[in-house]
Scaffold this active site. Structure first.
Site, PDB file in Angstrom:
ATOM      1  N   TYR A   1      13.495   3.421 -14.199  1.00  6.07           N
ATOM      2  CA  TYR A   1      12.496   2.113 -14.291  1.00  6.07           C
ATOM      3  C   TYR A   1      12.983   0.937 -14.762  1.00  6.07           C
ATOM      4  CZ  TYR A   1       7.860   0.365 -15.575  1.00  6.07           C
ATOM      5  OH  TYR A   1       6.632  -0.629 -15.996  1.00  6.07           O
TER       6      TYR A   1
ATOM      7  N   ASN B   1      -0.751   0.622 -20.600  1.00  3.40           N
ATOM      8  CA  ASN B   1      -2.219   0.054 -20.234  1.00  3.40           C
ATOM      9  C   ASN B   1      -2.968   1.458 -19.300  1.00  3.40           C
ATOM     10  OD1 ASN B   1      -2.210  -2.594 -18.830  1.00  3.40           O
ATOM     11  ND2 ASN B   1      -0.658  -2.368 -20.160  1.00  3.40           N
TER      12      ASN B   1
ATOM     13  N   LEU C   1       0.542  -1.013  -0.314  1.00  2.00           N
ATOM     14  CA  LEU C   1      -0.283  -0.275  -0.376  1.00  2.00           C
ATOM     15  C   LEU C   1       0.870   1.548  -0.624  1.00  2.00           C
ATOM     16  CD1 LEU C   1      -3.121  -0.815   2.355  1.00  2.00           C
ATOM     17  CD2 LEU C   1      -2.612  -1.301  -0.298  1.00  2.00           C
TER      18      LEU C   1
ATOM     19  N   THR D   1       7.224  -4.741 -19.005  1.00  2.00           N
ATOM     20  CA  THR D   1       7.166  -3.731 -19.467  1.00  2.00           C
ATOM     21  C   THR D   1       8.276  -3.936 -20.376  1.00  2.00           C
ATOM     22  OG1 THR D   1       7.418  -1.080 -19.675  1.00  2.00           O
ATOM     23  CG2 THR D   1       8.646  -2.643 -18.074  1.00  2.00           C
ATOM     24  N   ASP D   2       6.845  -3.259 -21.780  1.00  2.71           N
ATOM     25  CA  ASP D   2       7.720  -3.182 -23.064  1.00  2.71           C
ATOM     26  C   ASP D   2       9.047  -2.329 -23.433  1.00  2.71           C
ATOM     27  OD1 ASP D   2       6.306  -0.339 -22.927  1.00  2.71           O
ATOM     28  OD2 ASP D   2       5.293  -0.844 -24.616  1.00  2.71           O
TER      29      ASP D   2
ATOM     30  N   LYS E   1      12.987  -3.073 -14.078  1.00  2.00           N
ATOM     31  CA  LYS E   1      12.385  -3.706 -14.548  1.00  2.00           C
ATOM     32  C   LYS E   1      12.986  -4.762 -15.205  1.00  2.00           C
ATOM     33  CE  LYS E   1       8.827  -4.771 -14.070  1.00  2.00           C
ATOM     34  NZ  LYS E   1       7.226  -4.938 -12.630  1.00  2.00           N
TER      35      LYS E   1
ATOM     36  N   LEU F   1      -0.448   9.004 -18.191  1.00  2.00           N
ATOM     37  CA  LEU F   1      -0.735  10.538 -18.722  1.00  2.00           C
ATOM     38  C   LEU F   1      -2.404  10.801 -19.248  1.00  2.00           C
ATOM     39  CD1 LEU F   1       0.329  12.191 -21.292  1.00  2.00           C
ATOM     40  CD2 LEU F   1      -0.395   9.703 -23.625  1.00  2.00           C
TER      41      LEU F   1
HETATM   42  P1  NAD Z   1       0.662   1.163  -9.811  1.00  2.00           P
HETATM   43  O1  NAD Z   1       2.238   1.403  -9.001  1.00  2.00           O
HETATM   44  O2  NAD Z   1      -0.476   0.864 -10.343  1.00  2.00           O
HETATM   45  O3  NAD Z   1       0.909  -0.561  -8.530  1.00  2.00           O
HETATM   46  C1  NAD Z   1       1.504  -1.062  -7.745  1.00  2.00           C
HETATM   47  C2  NAD Z   1       1.106  -1.836  -6.655  1.00  2.00           C
HETATM   48  O4  NAD Z   1       2.345  -2.425  -6.349  1.00  2.00           O
HETATM   49  C3  NAD Z   1       0.526  -0.972  -5.660  1.00  2.00           C
HETATM   50  O5  NAD Z   1      -0.429  -1.692  -5.388  1.00  2.00           O
HETATM   51  C4  NAD Z   1       1.653  -0.784  -4.677  1.00  2.00           C
HETATM   52  O6  NAD Z   1       1.142  -0.241  -3.607  1.00  2.00           O
HETATM   53  C5  NAD Z   1       2.363  -1.618  -4.640  1.00  2.00           C
HETATM   54  N1  NAD Z   1       3.850  -2.382  -4.319  1.00  2.00           N
HETATM   55  C6  NAD Z   1       5.183  -1.407  -4.455  1.00  2.00           C
HETATM   56  N2  NAD Z   1       5.943  -1.702  -4.283  1.00  2.00           N
HETATM   57  C7  NAD Z   1       4.868  -2.798  -3.250  1.00  2.00           C
HETATM   58  C8  NAD Z   1       6.195  -3.424  -2.284  1.00  2.00           C
HETATM   59  N3  NAD Z   1       7.745  -2.940  -2.380  1.00  2.00           N
HETATM   60  N4  NAD Z   1       5.622  -4.352  -1.552  1.00  2.00           N
HETATM   61  C9  NAD Z   1       4.454  -4.983  -1.563  1.00  2.00           C
HETATM   62  N5  NAD Z   1       3.510  -4.269  -3.151  1.00  2.00           N
HETATM   63  C10 NAD Z   1       4.156  -2.924  -3.154  1.00  2.00           C
HETATM   64  O7  NAD Z   1       1.137  -0.313 -10.729  1.00  2.00           O
HETATM   65  P2  NAD Z   1      -0.076  -0.940 -12.207  1.00  2.00           P
HETATM   66  O8  NAD Z   1       0.647  -0.014 -13.137  1.00  2.00           O
HETATM   67  O9  NAD Z   1      -0.602  -1.267 -11.954  1.00  2.00           O
HETATM   68  O10 NAD Z   1       1.820  -1.518 -12.753  1.00  2.00           O
HETATM   69  C11 NAD Z   1       1.295  -3.503 -12.249  1.00  2.00           C
HETATM   70  C12 NAD Z   1       2.732  -3.882 -12.659  1.00  2.00           C
HETATM   71  O11 NAD Z   1       2.104  -3.816 -14.212  1.00  2.00           O
HETATM   72  C13 NAD Z   1       4.427  -3.085 -12.211  1.00  2.00           C
HETATM   73  O12 NAD Z   1       4.549  -4.301 -12.217  1.00  2.00           O
HETATM   74  C14 NAD Z   1       4.733  -2.940 -13.757  1.00  2.00           C
HETATM   75  O13 NAD Z   1       5.769  -2.799 -13.827  1.00  2.00           O
HETATM   76  C15 NAD Z   1       3.710  -3.512 -14.778  1.00  2.00           C
HETATM   77  N6  NAD Z   1       3.353  -2.861 -15.884  1.00  2.00           N
HETATM   78  C16 NAD Z   1       2.880  -1.590 -16.201  1.00  2.00           C
HETATM   79  C17 NAD Z   1       2.004  -1.141 -16.958  1.00  2.00           C
HETATM   80  C18 NAD Z   1       1.209   0.108 -17.065  1.00  2.00           C
HETATM   81  O14 NAD Z   1       0.816   1.230 -17.867  1.00  2.00           O
HETATM   82  N7  NAD Z   1       0.496   0.304 -16.261  1.00  2.00           N
HETATM   83  C19 NAD Z   1       2.851  -1.429 -18.184  1.00  2.00           C
HETATM   84  C20 NAD Z   1       3.424  -2.841 -18.667  1.00  2.00           C
HETATM   85  C21 NAD Z   1       3.555  -3.497 -17.312  1.00  2.00           C
HETATM   86  P1  TYD Z   2       3.127   7.572 -18.530  1.00  2.00           P
HETATM   87  O1  TYD Z   2       1.860   7.576 -18.639  1.00  2.00           O
HETATM   88  O2  TYD Z   2       4.198   8.591 -17.727  1.00  2.00           O
HETATM   89  O3  TYD Z   2       3.535   6.420 -18.885  1.00  2.00           O
HETATM   90  P2  TYD Z   2       5.491   5.698 -20.102  1.00  2.00           P
HETATM   91  O4  TYD Z   2       6.143   6.726 -19.663  1.00  2.00           O
HETATM   92  O5  TYD Z   2       5.708   4.308 -19.562  1.00  2.00           O
HETATM   93  O6  TYD Z   2       5.311   5.429 -21.131  1.00  2.00           O
HETATM   94  O7  TYD Z   2       4.123   8.408 -20.404  1.00  2.00           O
HETATM   95  C1  TYD Z   2       3.314   7.789 -21.491  1.00  2.00           C
HETATM   96  C2  TYD Z   2       3.489   9.316 -22.571  1.00  2.00           C
HETATM   97  O8  TYD Z   2       3.157  10.360 -22.453  1.00  2.00           O
HETATM   98  C3  TYD Z   2       4.968   8.818 -22.225  1.00  2.00           C
HETATM   99  O9  TYD Z   2       5.616   9.463 -23.372  1.00  2.00           O
HETATM  100  C4  TYD Z   2       5.160  10.570 -21.764  1.00  2.00           C
HETATM  101  C5  TYD Z   2       4.165  11.194 -21.744  1.00  2.00           C
HETATM  102  N1  TYD Z   2       3.713  12.491 -20.010  1.00  2.00           N
HETATM  103  C6  TYD Z   2       3.110  14.260 -21.369  1.00  2.00           C
HETATM  104  O10 TYD Z   2       3.347  13.968 -22.685  1.00  2.00           O
HETATM  105  N2  TYD Z   2       2.740  14.380 -19.803  1.00  2.00           N
HETATM  106  C7  TYD Z   2       2.217  14.141 -19.275  1.00  2.00           C
HETATM  107  O11 TYD Z   2       2.622  14.840 -17.907  1.00  2.00           O
HETATM  108  C8  TYD Z   2       2.814  12.558 -18.842  1.00  2.00           C
HETATM  109  C9  TYD Z   2       2.247  12.431 -17.160  1.00  2.00           C
HETATM  110  C10 TYD Z   2       3.003  11.729 -19.668  1.00  2.00           C
END
Ligand code: NAD
Ligand code: TYD
Length: 356
Positions: A158, A188, A33, A132-133, A162, A198
């Site tokens: 980041y 996502n 959390l 992640t990609d 990863k 974003l």
């Molecule tokens: P998020 O930041 O919304 O959620 C992360 C969750 O992990 C939170 O509930 C946080 O409390 C928990 N957490 C963080 N540190 C922790 C720890 N030390 N121990 C236990 N829990 C912990 O992230 P998300 O967007 O839901 O992403 C989830 C996973 O998917 C991540 O591994 C991310 O790298 C991967 N991912 C995300 C995206 C994206 O677009 N959001 C795309 C590809 C992969």
């Molecule tokens: P983000 O949602 O942070 O995802 P990631 O960096 O993991 O791809 O950002 C998506 C794209 O949007 C990225 O190219 C950065 C851009 N961005 C902005 O232009 N303005 C913003 O305020 C944010 C948060 C992201």
């Protein structure tokens, strides 16, 4: 049952919801959390008798060991991570701690648990690492999309953290035989995404009459996938993926950031019209340091081996997402605590990105 780390975050909470919608197997959510994890994300499934919640850090091996010994999950789906690139630029240490060291501690606890299982359960056990990609680095306009054999070239703290975690998972399979699976997914969007990313940031800034801060020239490209499509892909890989393999997951939906922001403005104009629309709020601001130009995923392996394809289109899923944020003002208020305001000030306020 299965253990879901990070199940109170954006994708994890959507995965928990989909898990209970699709079957009757139980789940334990283990989550620290952090600012990004929120029990409100699980509010509508919280009462399920087969959903257990443990407040713990994946870096705390003893806590993880206790959960594994008590619950004896047949699989671990590992979402827990620090997930925001901009935060990793301002403060990389926590990213290395959770994403790299935390994954190491989790792998060690998982290995001990898996080794202690009777033969049949040992064979059936899976450790699915959600990644992640961004580990593949940045593409030029004409480059082919990332596939599973694209060399790793992470560019942000980041992405590097990863990438390191992916390498650990790979090594724990090759060295110890731990039955692992890795998924690398594109960007996502959807309900419960923390409003630092974003799409939710732009939706909320737009309706609050604030600037819509587009980094650089706005031509960076991301490959967008609706969150429930990602969850369905993970479930498919968990059940049928080949042990030790990596599967790329993507929406086949490349969009320039500026076009995403314009699409948000258009969706808002349709759902909450305002005179003059929202596009006049767009403001180009200083670029993110080391900003990757383009991400694109080739999800052909997942389609051909496991028959997965995204079911949502960008336009309709974006409209659903905008609707969700308009309808969930209480959730938005709840997740924007003092730390959120400090972050917005740090990244967008004085001393941070300025109009270009
Ligand atoms: P998020 O930041 O919304 O959620 C992360 C969750 O992990 C939170 O509930 C946080 O409390 C928990 N957490 C963080 N540190 C922790 C720890 N030390 N121990 C236990 N829990 C912990 O992230 P998300 O967007 O839901 O992403 C989830 C996973 O998917 C991540 O591994 C991310 O790298 C991967 N991912 C995300 C995206 C994206 O677009 N959001 C795309 C590809 C992969
Ligand atoms: P983000 O949602 O942070 O995802 P990631 O960096 O993991 O791809 O950002 C998506 C794209 O949007 C990225 O190219 C950065 C851009 N961005 C902005 O232009 N303005 C913003 O305020 C944010 C948060 C992201």
């Amino acid at each position: 049952m299965i253990l879901i780390t990070g199940g109170a975050g954006f994708i994890g909470a959507n995965f928990v919801r989909e898990w209970f919608a699709r079957g009757d197997e139980g789940a334990v959510v283990l989550d620290k959390l952090t600012y990004a994890g929120n029990m409100a994300n699980l509010a509508d499934v919280r009462q399920k008798p087969d959903l257990h919640f443990v407040h713990a850090d994946i870096c705390d091996r003893t806590a993880v060991q206790q959960v594994l010994a008590a619950q004896r999950p047949r699989a671990i789906v590992h979402f827990a991570a620090e997930s925001h690139v901009d935060r990793s630029i301002h403060g990389p240490a926590q990213f290395l701690q959770t994403n790299f060291i935390g994954t190491f501690e989790l792998l060690e606890a998982a290995r001990e648990h898996w080794s202690s299982l009777p033969a049949g359960e040992r064979d059936a056990f899976r450790f699915l690492h959600v990644s992640t990609d961004e580990v593949y680095g940045s593409l030029d306009e004409a480059d082919p999309a990332f596939c599973e054999t694209t060399p790793y070239a992470p560019n942000s703290p980041y992405a590097a953290s990863k990438a390191g975690s992916d390498h650990l998972v790979r090594a724990w399979h090759h060295t110890y035989g731990l039955p692992t699976l890795i998924t690398n997914c594109s960007n996502n969007y959807g309900p419960y995404q923390f409003p630092e990313k974003l799409i939710p940031l732009m939706i909320l800034n737009a309706i609050e009459g604030k600037p819509l801060p587009v980094y650089g020239d706005g031509r960076n490209v991301r490959d967008w996938l609706y969150v429930t499509d990602h969850c369905a892909a993970i479930q498919r890989v968990l059940e049928n993926g080949r042990i030790g393999q990596t599967y790329n997951i993507g929406g086949n939906c490349e969009r320039r950031n500026i076009d995403v922001v314009r699409a948000i403005c258009a969706a808002l104009s349709a759902q909450r019209p305002k005179p003059g629309g929202y596009e006049s709020q767009i403001q180009f601001v200083k670029d993110r340091p080391g900003h990757d130009r383009r991400y694109a995923i080739d999800a052909g392996k997942l389609a051909s081996e496991l028959g997965w394809r995204p079911s949502e289109t960008f336009e309709s899923a974006l409209a659903k997402t905008v609707r969700w944020y308009l309808d969930h003002t209480d959730w938005v208020a709840g997740v924007r605590d003092g730390r959120y305001r400090k972050w917005i000030e740090l990244n967008y306020g004085d001393g941070a990105p300025k109009p270009a």
